[in-house]
Design a protein around this motif. Structure first.
Motif, PDB file in Angstrom:
ATOM      1  N   ALA A 580       0.994  -1.332   0.010  1.00  0.00           N
ATOM      2  CA  ALA A 580       0.169   0.075   0.063  1.00  0.00           C
ATOM      3  C   ALA A 580       0.857   1.311  -0.010  1.00  0.00           C
ATOM      4  CB  ALA A 580      -1.113  -0.055   1.282  1.00  0.00           C
ATOM      5  N   THR A 584      -1.207   5.700   3.692  1.00  0.00           N
ATOM      6  CA  THR A 584      -2.622   5.270   3.863  1.00  0.00           C
ATOM      7  C   THR A 584      -2.871   4.459   5.207  1.00  0.00           C
ATOM      8  OG1 THR A 584      -1.641   3.165   2.609  1.00  0.00           O
ATOM      9  CG2 THR A 584      -2.415   4.909   1.167  1.00  0.00           C
ATOM     10  N   PRO A 585      -4.022   4.098   5.298  1.00  0.00           N
ATOM     11  CA  PRO A 585      -4.398   3.269   6.551  1.00  0.00           C
ATOM     12  C   PRO A 585      -3.629   2.063   6.275  1.00  0.00           C
ATOM     13  CG  PRO A 585      -6.110   4.718   5.895  1.00  0.00           C
ATOM     14  CD  PRO A 585      -5.333   4.814   4.863  1.00  0.00           C
ATOM     15  N   GLU A 586      -3.699   1.309   5.360  1.00  0.00           N
ATOM     16  CA  GLU A 586      -3.256  -0.073   4.903  1.00  0.00           C
ATOM     17  C   GLU A 586      -1.628  -0.104   5.194  1.00  0.00           C
ATOM     18  OE1 GLU A 586      -5.033   1.620   3.120  1.00  0.00           O
ATOM     19  OE2 GLU A 586      -6.976   0.703   2.931  1.00  0.00           O
ATOM     20  N   ARG A 587      -0.997   1.219   4.916  1.00  0.00           N
ATOM     21  CA  ARG A 587       0.428   1.062   5.134  1.00  0.00           C
ATOM     22  C   ARG A 587       0.836   1.333   6.652  1.00  0.00           C
ATOM     23  NH1 ARG A 587       4.477   2.215   1.603  1.00  0.00           N
ATOM     24  NH2 ARG A 587       6.601   1.945   2.425  1.00  0.00           N
ATOM     25  N   ASP A 678      -7.045  -0.645  13.172  1.00  0.00           N
ATOM     26  CA  ASP A 678      -7.417   0.944  12.494  1.00  0.00           C
ATOM     27  C   ASP A 678      -7.573   1.782  13.477  1.00  0.00           C
ATOM     28  OD1 ASP A 678      -6.351  -0.307  10.215  1.00  0.00           O
ATOM     29  OD2 ASP A 678      -8.387  -0.550   9.363  1.00  0.00           O
TER      30      ASP A 678
END
Length: 818
Positions: A580, A584-587, A678
């Protein structure tokens, strides 16, 4: 011209502020105790010498024991007079005379417990030696008060400049009342009963109650009835004002009642061939700490350790031949009873034999800057009636009923003080076990060593419950049913006892100690299921122990809970994320998981991983329970590892908690774990910044030694509150229990205010420390000098050698006969 006058006015304002600051300093400094002096007093039989060593610890010498206790009373009043009088006022229910309407509800509650009345009645039940100690101690306190009044010594403490300085003389009942107040602070079963009942009402599936409030693993417990069947018409989700959180409220919030660690090794498990004992009792932090170090040179031998200002005894410590430590036993010594009111006469309540009149008494609470309030105290056969506004009792009380409390501390014949005095005189483990039969409340595990033997003995009274008790004491039960009522107390021989075990090691981290069927079960609620696992590893990891290995265990910061939960919760997240973009939140999730995967569970103040882990577990538990129990989720402020483990192992269908009821989709536990992570990372970013590598657990986990009164005063709070970055956490042996409050959930608010390690191979190499300093005066160098040692895991010598104390003394106070 205008500019010139502005300069003059500014200079005048600065001068006036400087003069005011000097005046405040002068008045406050007048109450700083002078340690190096000779004072003529009445009430002693011969001279008393109080040697203050370099850490401010008094070593008290006199020819007669009564004069030693006099000296302790004088020393306590020199250093902690405000703390002593505040605890006395709390027990009496008289805080509102100083603090106004803020503390009215606290005073009402304490009046209903009637602790001070019970303490006064208990005075006559002490043995002769204890009565003599209480009276001599009170005389010592009063000698200091007389000196303050006679010599205008700044009213005795800075706090008395802000509040009414009138001080009534100290009396023996005051000391007994403080012991009962400590019992209140250490008791948590009442709150657990209410929460269990509320949760039972909130859950649609009563089987899920054993998930969120799990039993400690071991033999199973018989199924309990749903609370609604015991209390038809009890409310659901009803909310009352949250009166907790006030530092003047002596009732600890859930999860912050008594705790502690203690362990001992026999000679065959000691490298030097002597017994070893480590003890660190856990209480709510304050400035000053509740503990005060002292040595008493009694005719039976010298004793040294932790005292409680207001009480004439070394509560934890050692003598020349005996060492003793305390941990909360979690014995179930409280029960709530539903009391049905007579619909034709609300002054009567139902009993097994019919209606009976309440015992009632009027009590007037005087309130600063407000009209007095009169409360009617009511007692039943089971105990005092408690107000619906406290402990959330009103949320589970059906119409036409009230709730009363049975509690072992509510005795007018309490001999716990006599047991504490006798323990200081005991010469052996066996003698210590025998004299502790007089101890009533609060129940404790007493860990003991003499030169040859180790032991752990549960002390305090165990209520005798009927085997057919409807809720087994786990939830409020109808008080008019005979089987629910207490039938006296069990004999002392029923208390768990572990004398000279074959393995050569005893210990307690508030864990489950025995597995006995109800009603000899001791408790269903225990204070620890995690620290005990780490303790067993450290104790069995080496064949023999030393003072240093016991200190190492006492300061251990590895979380067994983190090591066991992370692989379970993150098993489907660790290496399944896709690449990601940065930011980003995924990273960020991938980065957090990578950091946690390489973490060993050490809750070091310098690391970021403890904060990421703690925030994740907190968010996870909230996501699991909030859709099921609604606003009641706010009462579950601390992570319960057994609950999360049950859910993620799907024990008896516990994974049902992962499905969000309000959504049409069926969520799995991996989904909730990802969402919770998250949530945690967003909260961390908003609170501490988005760069995960720069996070420090110690920034969130600051030990909060706050002054109960001055800690809320602008400017003064910066001088009186002691904040320290600390390691440890809820489930480490170096326990730093977090607040759980939404605004600062990870502040360290409850832990080891005292640490001691005693080595009987070389007794004078024993060490101890407290978390602040000896003095309660914020201008004293002894206000926080021991706090820095405590934070760094250091100690001071615990020697009975008075010559050593004299050689490095900061002053010697000589009390001479008038």
């Amino acid at each position: 011209m205008v500019f010139r006058w502005l300069v003059r006015l500014t200079a005048f304002a600065i001068a006036l502020a400087a003069l005011a600051a000097f005046g405040v300093y002068y008045l406050a400094s007048r109450s700083l105790p002078e340690y190096d002096k000779t004072l003529t007093v009445s009430g002693i039989t011969a001279d008393v010498e109080i040697i203050r060593d370099n850490s401010g610890v008094p070593h008290i010498q006199a020819a007669a024991d009564r004069d030693v206790f006099f000296g302790l009373g004088y020393a306590h009043a020199q250093d902690r007079l405000w703390q002593m009088t505040l605890m006395r006022r709390t027990a009496q229910g008289r805080l509102s005379e100083l603090f106004g309407t803020r503390t009215v509800e606290t005073d009402k509650l304490l009046r209903r417990f009637d602790l001070y009345t019970l303490a006064r009645a208990s005075v006559s039940h002490q043995d002769a030696r204890t009565l003599d100690a209480l009276e001599s101690y009170a005389a010592g306190v009063n000698a200091r008060i007389d000196e303050i009044n006679r010599d205008s010594l700044g009213r005795g403490a800075p706090e008395f400049f802000l509040f009414d300085p009138t001080l009534s003389p100290w009396v023996p009942a005051d000391s007994l009342a403080i012991i009962k107040l400590m019992a209140l602070q250490l008791s948590g079963h009442l709150s657990e009963e209410v929460l269990r009942a509320r949760t039972s009402l909130a859950l649609d599936d009563e089987r899920r109650l054993s998930d969120i409030l799990p039993d400690v693993p071991g033999a199973g417990t018989a199924a309990l009835p749903d609370y609604a069947s015991l209390a038809p018409g009890a409310m659901r989700y009803a909310e009352l004002p949250d009166l907790g959180g006030d530092m003047l409220m002596p009732v600890a919030p859930r999860g912050l009642a008594g705790a502690s660690n203690a362990w001992a090794a026999a000679p065959n498990r000691s490298a030097n061939g002597g017994t070893l004992l480590a003890n660190d009792p856990h209480l709510g932090f304050s400035a000053p700490a509740i503990w005060y170090l002292a040595q008493l040179n009694l005719t039976s031998g010298s004793v040294i350790g932790g005292t409680i200002p207001g009480v004439p005894a070394v509560m934890i410590g050692r003598s020349e031949t005996l060492g003793w430590g305390l941990t909360s036993s979690y014995l179930d010594d409280q029960d709530l009873f539903l009391e049905q009111l007579n619909p034709d006469n609300p002054e009567e309540y139902r009993t097994p034999t019919g209606w009976k009149q309440f015992e009632t008494r009027k009590s007037i609470i005087n309130i600063k800057d407000a009209a007095p309030v009169t409360v009617t105290l009511r007692w039943t056969d089971n105990g005092p009636v408690l107000p619906a506004t406290q402990f959330d009792i009103g949320t589970i009380t059906p119409s036409g009923h009230v709730m009363s409390l049975g509690w072992t501390a509510l005795s007018a014949r309490d001999t716990s003080m006599s047991a504490a005095i006798a323990l200081m005189d005991a010469k052996s483990v066996d003698e210590a076990v025998a004299v502790s039969s007089a101890y009533m409340a609060p129940s404790q595990n007493l860990t003991l060593i003499d030169k040859d033997k180790i032991a752990m003995q549960t002390v305090g009274q165990m209520p005798r419950r009927d085997a057919n008790h409807q809720s087994q004491g786990r939830m409020p039960a109808p008080g008019w049913i005979a089987e629910n009522r207490w039938q006296g107390m069990l004999p002392y021989a029923s208390n768990p006892s572990f004398i000279a075990p074959r393995g050569g090691i005893v210990g307690n981290t508030n864990n489950k100690t025995v597995d006995r069927p109800f009603p000899l079960h001791v408790s269903f609620e225990w204070g620890d299921t995690q620290r005990i696992e780490r303790w067993k590893t450290l104790m069995q990891g080496r064949e023999v122990h030393t003072r240093e290995s016991f200190i190492e265990a006492q300061l251990d910061t590895v979380s067994f809970a983190a090591r066991s939960l992370l692989p379970l919760v993150g098993k489907d997240l660790w290496f399944t994320g896709e690449a990601a973009p940065e930011g980003t939140p995924e990273r960020r999730r991938s980065q957090a998981l990578s950091m946690l995967a390489n973490w060993n569970g050490e809750m070091s103040e310098h690391l970021p991983e403890p904060l990421i882990y703690s925030a994740w577990m907190r968010a996870l538990q909230d996501r699991l329970i909030r859709d099921d129990i609604g606003p009641l989720a706010d009462k579950y402020r601390h992570v319960e590892p057994l609950f999360i483990e049950r859910v993620f192992r799907n024990i008896n269908g516990a994974s049902a908690w992962c499905d969000i009821k309000q959504s049409s989709a069926v969520e799995g536990c991996t989904d909730i774990a990802r969402l919770a992570l998250d949530d945690a990372l967003i909260w961390i970013g908003e609170t501490y910044g988005t760069t995960l590598e720069s996070l420090r657990w110690g920034d969130a986990h600051q030990a909060t030694h706050d002054h109960q009164v001055l800690g809320e005063v602008p400017v003064l709070k910066y001088f009186t509150n002691i904040r320290q970055s600390t390691s440890g956490g809820d489930f480490t042996l170096l326990r730093g229990k977090t607040s759980g409050k939404p605004e600062a959930p990870f502040l360290n608010v409850h832990g080891a205010g005292y640490r001691g390690v005693y080595d009987f191979a070389d007794p004078d190499s024993s060490v101890f420390v407290i978390s602040t300093g000896q003095s309660g005066h914020f201008l004293s160098r002894h206000y926080d000098d021991l706090g820095q040692l405590w934070r760094r895991g250091e100690y001071i010598p615990m020697s009975l050698d008075n010559d050593l104390a004299r050689a490095a003394s900061v002053g010697i106070t000589r009390l001479t006969l008038e």
